[in-house]
Design an enzyme around this catalytic site. Sequence first.
Site, PDB file in Angstrom:
ATOM      1  N   HIS A 199       0.817  -1.207   0.000  1.00  0.00           N
ATOM      2  CA  HIS A 199       0.000   0.000   0.000  1.00  0.00           C
ATOM      3  C   HIS A 199       0.854   1.262   0.000  1.00  0.00           C
ATOM      4  CE1 HIS A 199      -3.279   2.656   1.821  1.00  0.00           C
ATOM      5  NE2 HIS A 199      -3.842   2.150   0.754  1.00  0.00           N
ATOM      6  N   LYS A 201       3.263   4.365  -1.278  1.00  0.00           N
ATOM      7  CA  LYS A 201       3.379   5.249  -2.432  1.00  0.00           C
ATOM      8  C   LYS A 201       4.691   6.018  -2.274  1.00  0.00           C
ATOM      9  CE  LYS A 201      -1.238   4.697  -1.784  1.00  0.00           C
ATOM     10  NZ  LYS A 201      -1.901   4.215  -0.561  1.00  0.00           N
ATOM     11  N   ASP A 206      17.204   9.611  -8.069  1.00  0.00           N
ATOM     12  CA  ASP A 206      18.658   9.755  -7.899  1.00  0.00           C
ATOM     13  C   ASP A 206      19.106   9.562  -6.455  1.00  0.00           C
ATOM     14  OD1 ASP A 206      18.923  10.165 -10.591  1.00  0.00           O
ATOM     15  OD2 ASP A 206      19.088  12.344 -10.451  1.00  0.00           O
ATOM     16  N   HIS A 382      -8.932  11.268   1.476  1.00  0.00           N
ATOM     17  CA  HIS A 382      -8.059  10.094   1.359  1.00  0.00           C
ATOM     18  C   HIS A 382      -6.736  10.303   2.091  1.00  0.00           C
ATOM     19  CE1 HIS A 382      -5.635   6.991  -0.922  1.00  0.00           C
ATOM     20  NE2 HIS A 382      -6.724   6.320  -0.624  1.00  0.00           N
ATOM     21  N   LYS A 384      -3.891  10.678   5.110  1.00  0.00           N
ATOM     22  CA  LYS A 384      -3.552   9.981   6.353  1.00  0.00           C
ATOM     23  C   LYS A 384      -2.459  10.800   7.039  1.00  0.00           C
ATOM     24  CE  LYS A 384      -3.981   6.750   2.782  1.00  0.00           C
ATOM     25  NZ  LYS A 384      -5.391   6.634   2.718  1.00  0.00           N
ATOM     26  N   ASP A 389       0.848  18.212  19.379  1.00  0.00           N
ATOM     27  CA  ASP A 389       1.581  19.152  20.233  1.00  0.00           C
ATOM     28  C   ASP A 389       2.395  20.174  19.443  1.00  0.00           C
ATOM     29  OD1 ASP A 389       0.455  17.979  22.410  1.00  0.00           O
ATOM     30  OD2 ASP A 389       2.275  17.004  23.140  1.00  0.00           O
TER      31      ASP A 389
END
Length: 464
Positions: A199, A201, A206, A382, A384, A389
């Site tokens: 899952h 991404k 380089d 979508h 996450k 703090d």
Amino acid sequence: MTIAKPRQCFFLLLSSLLIIAGGCATLPNVAEHIEETPSARQPRQIVSSKGLLSPRKSQAIMERLQQSVGPTDILGRHTVVVESVTESPLTKGNKVTLLADGEATYAAMFQALEKAQDHINLESYIIEDDEIGRQFADLLLKKQAEGVQVHLLYDSVGSMYTPAAFFQRLRDGGVQVVEFNPINPMEARGEWRLDQRDHRKILLVDGKVAIIGGINISKVYSSNPFHRKQNEEAPIHWRDTDVQIEGPAVAEFQKLFFATWLKQKGPRVSDRNYFPELKEKGEALVRVVSSTPGETNRIPFVVYVSAISFAEHSIHLTNSYFIPDDQILKALTDAARRGVDVKIILPGATDSRLALYVQRQHYSELLHAGVKIYEHDTSLLHAKTAVIDQVWSTVGSTNLDYLSLLSNDEVNAVILSREFAVEMEEMFVRDLADSRQIEWEEWKKRPLFPRVREWFVNLFVRWL
């Protein structure tokens, strides 16, 4: 590669769910990790572009960061607990650029790809044969033709509707392509488990630039492969978040990529400068937090629960699939009861109606404890992310649901920076403006039917 038909995929999914149910996999007990980590233990030394810093210099950096915010154990005890379950170092000297939504992320990706001179490593759950996917394919083929070696990892389930010809064109152009955990068990490279997905991404260029987060290679940013037809038009804007990182932390993402490549028995990589000397580009401290199927420590889960547990002022959380276990629920409600400002932005529109029902099953407990809940209604949320703090932030691919926490390959960047946290807070405020607050007095008067529906769907929580 043969693409499975939808009915075959459903059968395989059902079989996998039965495997999950029978396997009785469990999440680690974070309270035990905290209790077993000595209070007097000091955080490990920080890694700079020139190597490991001395304990004195490492401590001085953390003390300066601590002075930039109010008192918080998020920089002390939490750091030690996290280091008890991971060898991933805390690196200094990183430049972190916040990328909100696909337009900004794709622009950054294309710019980085155009500048590639040595190699490109791309890992994505979904790569679609749509307008965006073809732009990426054309650019990858162009760079490969220029002598830049391109490696591509894609997930078999996430990309199940992408034609085999799309990836074959890349292979024919010299791109090295690996399919993660093929749907077809006859093509499995080791133990076949349909529930174990990649899952992540990640784009690496380089060995100097990393772009990670929640955005897939798709015109709609991402979508549920089991509820989506090829090239289907997006009915609503997708709201997502990535970050671009330059500096010593990039080497940690590179290690993750190649570990997965080797585990999936990818072709031998050609000799390139995969780990160049990395100069310091900014002031942020970054730790790479990852999980891999089969591991028992589930590091992102430990990180989330521990960070929430040690928060002293604010927890501002955004998550796209919120199906929390008892430990996350307890950490959030405990934090609210001790006076921490706990705000959570969750989807009001979603590509998974069942996930939305389970998400709402937990509202009563959270609202009663003082947690403030908001549903994002203007976009399909979508992202996450979290900021705690006003100094601790995370952006990545990890959802707070059982599949993500128990089974998937995931990756998050944890960023310790007052300046970056301010950017995260500003983004959170913008998302709040596009969200509707769920009020406790109104919520507890809901009709019986949605309550029963949410309770029933929650019985199958580990399969969602």
